[in-house]
Design an enzyme around this catalytic site. Structure first.
Site, short mmCIF file in Angstrom:
data_model
loop_
_atom_site.label_atom_id
_atom_site.label_comp_id
_atom_site.label_asym_id
_atom_site.label_seq_id
_atom_site.Cartn_x
_atom_site.Cartn_y
_atom_site.Cartn_z
N LYS A 172 0.83 -1.19 0.00
CA LYS A 172 0.00 0.00 0.00
C LYS A 172 0.87 1.25 0.00
O LYS A 172 1.88 1.32 0.69
CB LYS A 172 -0.91 0.01 1.24
N HIS A 270 2.25 -4.01 7.80
CA HIS A 270 1.35 -3.14 8.56
C HIS A 270 2.13 -1.93 9.07
O HIS A 270 3.20 -2.08 9.65
CB HIS A 270 0.76 -3.88 9.77
#
Length: 299
Positions: A172, A270
Site C-alpha cells: 500500500k 502493517h
C-alpha cells in the site's frame, strides 16, 4: 472553486502526499460524491469552505438509514480527512466534523483457515492444466508469504531474490518491503516459471510480471478471487473465503507457532502494530501457553 475542484485537489493530496492506494482514494471520493448528491437532492447550495456542522449532520443522519455502522464510520472518517485537508490548505479555519461522532463498531476478527483447510485447497487444484501449476504457485505464495491480492498480481520476476531467500513486495502506498520466502514456495514458483510461463506468448508490458493469464496478461484481482472461491466449492469448505483469508491464516499460524508480533507486522507490511494485534484475539490458547512458559509464578 466548486466541489469537483476541491475533490480533485484532495485526490492529488491523498495520492502524492499521503501515498494512499487507488482503492482508498476511490472510497474517499465516493463518500464526497455522496455528500454532493445529498446537497443537490436537498436543494442546498453551499461551498465546501462554508458548509456547516448542521448540514453535515443532516447528511450523516440520511446515510445512517442506508448503510451499516461500519460503513457509516468509514464515511465520517473520510469526511473528517477532507475537511482537515481544507484547513491545512487554508480554505477553512474549522472542521465541521469535529463534534460528529462515528458509531462504535467492534473490530471484525478475520476468518482463518486451519492448516488442513489450506492443504485441502491446494490439493484440489487440477495440476493437469497449465493454469493448475500457476494456481498452486499463487496459493503457496499467498499463504507462504502473507501477501495481499494486489501484491500477488503485481509481483515481478525481478522481485524474486531466491538466493537471498526473499521476495520484494510493493504494498500500500507503494511502500516496499522484503518478505522471507520458504524453499517449498520457491520450488512451486520456479516450477511454474520454468515449465509453464517460459512457453507462453506474453503481451508487451507484462514481460516481467510473474503470474499471467492464458493470454499472457497480468492476472486481475477478480481472477484470484474466482480461483480461490472455486477451490472452496470443490472441497465443500463451509467458509466464506477470499485471498485475504490466506493472508490472515499466514499471520495466525505464525503466531500460534511462537512468532512475535513485531516480526509478523514487518512481514505483513502493517504500518501500525495495532493492526497486527488483531491476531492475538484469534489465538487465546497461545496466550495461555506464554503465561505457562514464561511467568515466574507459573507453577
Amino acid at each position: 472553486m466548486n466541489w469537483n475542484n476541491y475533490i480533485k485537489s484532495f485526490q492529488s493530496y491523498l495520492k502524492i502526499e499521503r501515498g494512499l492506494s487507488k482503492n482508498t482514494v476511490a472510497n474517499y471520493t465516493f463518500d464526497l460524491e455522496r455528500l454532493c448528491a445529498f446537497l443537490l437532492e436537498s436543494n442546498i447550495s453551499v461551498a465546501p469552505e462554508k458548509i456547516s456542522e448542521e448540514t453535515i449532520q443532516q447528511f450523516v443522519y440520511s446515510v445512517s438509514k442506508e448503510v451499516n455502522a461500519r460503513s457509516q464510520a468509514r464515511i465520517i472518517s473520510g469526511l473528517k480527512s477532507f475537511f482537515s485537508y481544507l484547513i491545512f490548505e487554508d480554505y477553512r479555519s474549522d472542521n465541521p466534523m469535529e463534534l460528529i461522532e462515528a458509531p462504535r463498531v467492534g473490530r471484525k476478527l478475520p476468518d482463518t483457515l486451519s492448516l488442513e483447510d489450506v492443504d485441502n485447497l491446494i490439493a484440489a487444484i487440477d495440476l493437469s492444466t497449465p493454469e493448475g501449476e500457476r494456481n498452486r504457485a499463487i496459493l503457496e505464495t499467498l499463504y507462504g508469504c502473507g501477501l495481499r491480492v494486489s501484491e500477488i498480481t503485481t509481483l515481478k520476476i525481478s522481485d524474486l531474490f531466491f538466493d537471498e531467500g526473499f521476495i520484494k513486495i510493493t504494498g500500500k502506498g507503494n511502500k516496499q518491503r522484503f518478505v522471507p520466502v520458504a524453499k517449498s514456495t520457491q520450488k512451486y514458483i520456479e516450477l511454474y516459471k520454468d515449465t509453464i510461463r517460459n512457453h507462453m506468448s506474453i503481451v508487451k508490458g507484462a514481460e516481467d510480471t510473474l503470474f499471467l493469464n492464458r493470454r499472457g496478461k497480468q492476472l486481475t484481482r477478480a481472477m484470484i478471487f474466482t480461483i480461490i472461491k472455486n477451490l472452496a466449492v470443490a472441497i465443500n469448505l463451509q467458509k466464506n473465503i477470499s485471498p485475504h483469508t490466506l493472508r490472515h491464516s499466514f499471520a495466525t499460524h505464525l503466531l500460534e507457532n511462537g512468532a512475535d508480533l513485531r516480526s509478523i507486522q514487518m512481514m505483513l507490511g502493517h504500518e501500525s502494530i495495532t493492526t497486527t494485534e488483531i491476531y492475538v484475539h484469534l489465538d487465546r490458547k497461545h496466550l495461555t501457553q506464554i503465561i505457562n512458559t514464561f511467568h515466574p509464578r507459573k507453577v
